[in-house]
Structures are given as structure tokens and as C-alpha cells.
Design an enzyme around this catalytic site. Structure first.
Site, PDB file in Angstrom:
ATOM      1  N   ALA A 269       0.826  -1.205   0.000  1.00  0.00           N
ATOM      2  CA  ALA A 269       0.000   0.000   0.000  1.00  0.00           C
ATOM      3  C   ALA A 269       0.862   1.257   0.000  1.00  0.00           C
ATOM      4  O   ALA A 269       1.053   1.889  -1.042  1.00  0.00           O
ATOM      5  CB  ALA A 269      -0.954  -0.026   1.195  1.00  0.00           C
ATOM      6  N   GLU A 299      11.026   6.447  -1.076  1.00  0.00           N
ATOM      7  CA  GLU A 299      11.269   5.642  -2.282  1.00  0.00           C
ATOM      8  C   GLU A 299      12.138   6.437  -3.250  1.00  0.00           C
ATOM      9  O   GLU A 299      11.846   7.603  -3.514  1.00  0.00           O
ATOM     10  CB  GLU A 299       9.943   5.279  -2.958  1.00  0.00           C
ATOM     11  N   HIS A 318       8.417  -1.471  -5.956  1.00  0.00           N
ATOM     12  CA  HIS A 318       7.087  -0.903  -6.240  1.00  0.00           C
ATOM     13  C   HIS A 318       6.536  -1.423  -7.577  1.00  0.00           C
ATOM     14  O   HIS A 318       6.138  -0.660  -8.457  1.00  0.00           O
ATOM     15  CB  HIS A 318       7.148   0.628  -6.258  1.00  0.00           C
TER      16      HIS A 318
END
Length: 354
Positions: A269, A299, A318
Site C-alpha cells: 500500500a 522511495e 514498487h
């Protein structure tokens, strides 16, 4: 004389401008009511280098990729702007003021659009909630199976020349899904689809979501419980909640301590849902069997992030929502939404106007 529609397609290396343009041409090519030819179109195309170059926060919008000035130049005189990640900033919206009728974004949430500027210009923004739910749900279930059975570490060891037959030792074997209880934190579109898939494997599914109703849980085959009961009673905990101030670090040291010893954490998520330092400590102490992580905070994660070196961590960059179907179906769906606005319809229900 029929008006020529001027369209801007701003894509990238996942959902390209050409893919968006083809979808729009197919949707606008024929009047669905009469079968007559649709309006003529003129399409400007622009692609960013994402994912080769990461997205970033740009001029008040988030997770965007591309040059706002270049996009603004194309937006002048355009009737529609369709994109995946392009930075639809105030500058871009103002450039299209007077002609721009709709902005289409092939994402679950249009965070790369200045929604306030669009509202001030009376330009509706349509997007695609749940656009990648199938891909993410399959990723979740597939990685649960792999991580519970220790397959990533075994495959990595074999690639380095190590034949690890010790995986057959009883204490190292893992559960099959039919014997597992899986707890889902969040029962929105993705969480509900994960629950349905897990039901096909015979898993027992618990769910915690203050905003989900009993009917949603019943249809998905999940039983609604409190968060502490879910954490303590699950062999796998999978996160599907939206990021809010209430859910930030919802999995903290206390939550991890509540989780069943030897359980698995899956996060597809948002990285901010998990206290990464606390997770690393729980893994180092052996309290958890492992973790599947597709999202991080920040990230990309730092090169020295200790979680990436943990043998029980199955980490991916991801990728849960990356599939051929997501790209192609997103382009087709947003084309329908945009075409409906341009031709006087109200859209197919998947978008959101502002």
C-alpha cells in the site's frame, strides 16, 4: 463544420502517449449512439522517462514526472489533457484555461494534478479508482505463498551455488494458504479482491476497516474484527489501507509485538504505514518469519537500508501494480471517461469531477 478536438496525451514508458492516443482515437472514432463518424481529432504527444527517471513532487503536485513548462505549451488551446504521471500544475491548468474541458488521469488518485487550480478553472478531473487492483491482488497472494514457503531465499541461495535441502526440516517449512489465517488491514477495492482470491485457496480471512460495511466483508468472504484481534490472530498481515494521519505507522512497535510469533507482514500500500525501524528490530529478534515489501519510505530506499539485507525480507521496487493489463485497460478506461465528457456524456462512473 464539426469542431476538431485538440487532445494532449502525456505518457511515459509504462502508459505511453501513443497508447493513450490510440485509446482516445478508438473511443472518439464513432458515435456510439448513431454509428456515425466521431469528431476529427488532433493529438499532441509527450512522454517522460519514468520509470527510468523517478517521479517527484513538482510545483505543488505529487509523484509527477515531466516538465510542466513543456506540458503547458501543449495545453494551450487543448480541449482535453490525458496523462498518467505528468505534472498538471497550476501553470498547466492556466495555460489551458478557456478551452480545456477535461483532465484525465490513469491513476487511482490524481495526486499529480493541482485540483484546486482545476476547480477554479471549472475543469473536471477524472481518474480510475482501483485501476490496478487485479495486479496488486495477484502480487499479494503470490508473494504470500513464496514468502511463507521460504522460496525467495532458497532461489537466491541456489543462484549462488548453494543447494539448501534444509528447507525440508519441519521447523523451516511454512503453511499452505488453506491452513493460514490472513488478516487484511483495509478492505477497499484491492483488499476485497485479495480476500476473494484467498477464499479460493481455502484461507481464513479477517479484515479490519472502519469504513467498510458488513456487506462488503460478506461478499469478499472476510470476517470483520478489531485491529488487535486481527494482528494477534493472523499468520499473515497484509496492508491495504490509505495513508492518512490516522494510518501513518499503523504498524508500529506495539502492533508488531501484537502480531503472532512467526507471522508474515505484507505491504503493497504505502511505505509510511509501517515503522521501518520497528519492523527491522522485530525481524532481527526473530519475532516475525519475514516481510514482503513493495513500498518504502522514502522511495527508493537508501542503499544501506538494513531491511533490504534481511534474509526473511522479499523486497521489490514498487512493482505490484505493473502488468500489461493495467497499462492497456487504464488507457481504455480513461479514454471512455474523457470521451464521455467531450461528447456531452457523464462518464462511466469510474471518474471523479472537481
Amino acid at each position: 463544420m464539426t469542431e476538431t478536438l485538440r487532445l494532449v496525451c502525456a505518457g511515459d514508458r509504462f502508459i505511453s502517449a501513443d497508447l493513450l492516443a490510440r485509446a482516445l482515437e478508438a473511443e472518439l472514432g464513432t458515435d456510439s449512439g448513431t454509428g456515425a463518424p466521431g469528431p476529427p481529432t488532433r493529438i499532441a504527444r509527450l512522454d517522460s522517462a519514468w520509470p527510468t527517471s523517478p517521479f517527484a513532487d513538482v510545483d505543488g503536485v505529487r509523484e509527477a514526472s515531466g516538465d510542466p513548462a513543456a506540458l503547458a505549451a501543449l495545453a494551450r488551446g487543448a480541449h482535453a489533457l490525458v496523462t498518467h504521471l505528468a505534472p498538471v500544475t497550476r501553470e498547466v491548468v492556466e495555460a489551458g484555461r478557456g478551452t480545456l474541458r477535461v483532465i484525465g488521469v490513469t491513476r487511482g488518485g490524481p495526486v499529480n494534478v493541482d485540483l484546486a487550480a482545476a476547480a477554479e478553472a471549472s475543469v473536471p478531473v477524472v481518474h480510475l479508482p482501483g485501476r490496478n487492483l487485479g495486479a496488486v491482488a495477484e502480487y499479494c497472494v503470490g508473494t504470500m505463498i513464496c514468502a511463507m514457503r521460504g522460496l525467495p531465499a532458497a532461489a537466491s541461495g541456489l543462484a549462488r551455488g548453494r543447494w539448501d535441502a534444509e528447507g525440508f526440516r519441519y521447523e523451516r517449512t511454512g503453511l499452505e494458504l488453506r491452513a493460514a489465517t490472513v488478516g487484511l488491514v483495509g478492505l477497499g477495492a484491492v483488499g476485497a479482491r485479495v480476500a476473494e482470491l484467498l477464499g479460493a485457496f481455502g484461507a481464513t480471512v479477517l479484515a479490519h476497516d472502519p469504513y467498510a460495511d458488513a456487506g462488503t466483508a460478506l461478499r469478499a468472504g472476510a470476517r470483520m474484527v478489531g485491529l488487535d484481534e486481527l494482528l494477534a490472530g493472523s499468520d499473515v498481515v497484509s496492508l491495504h489501507a490509505r495513508l492518512t494521519e490516522e494510518t501513518r505507522h499503523i504498524v508500529d512497535a506495539a502492533a508488531l509485538a501484537t502480531m503472532r510469533p512467526g507471522s508474515l507482514l505484507v505491504n503493497t500500500a504505502r511505505g509510511e504505514l509501517v515503522d521501518a525501524v520497528a519492523l527491522d528490530r522485530a525481524l532481527e529478534a526473530g519475532h516475525l518469519r519475514g516481510a514482503v515489501l513493495d513500498v518504502f519510505d522514502p522511495e527508493p530506499p537508501a542503499a544501506g537500508d538494513p531491511l533490504l539485507r534481511r534474509p526473511g525480507v522479499f523486497a521489490t521496487p514498487h512493482l505490484a501494480g505493473a502488468s500489461t493489463q493495467v497499462a492497456e485497460e487504464s488507457a481504455a478506461r480513461i479514454a471512455r471517461e474523457v470521451a464521455a465528457v467531450l461528447t456531452g456524456g457523464r462518464g462511466g462512473g469510474g471518474g471523479q469531477g472537481v
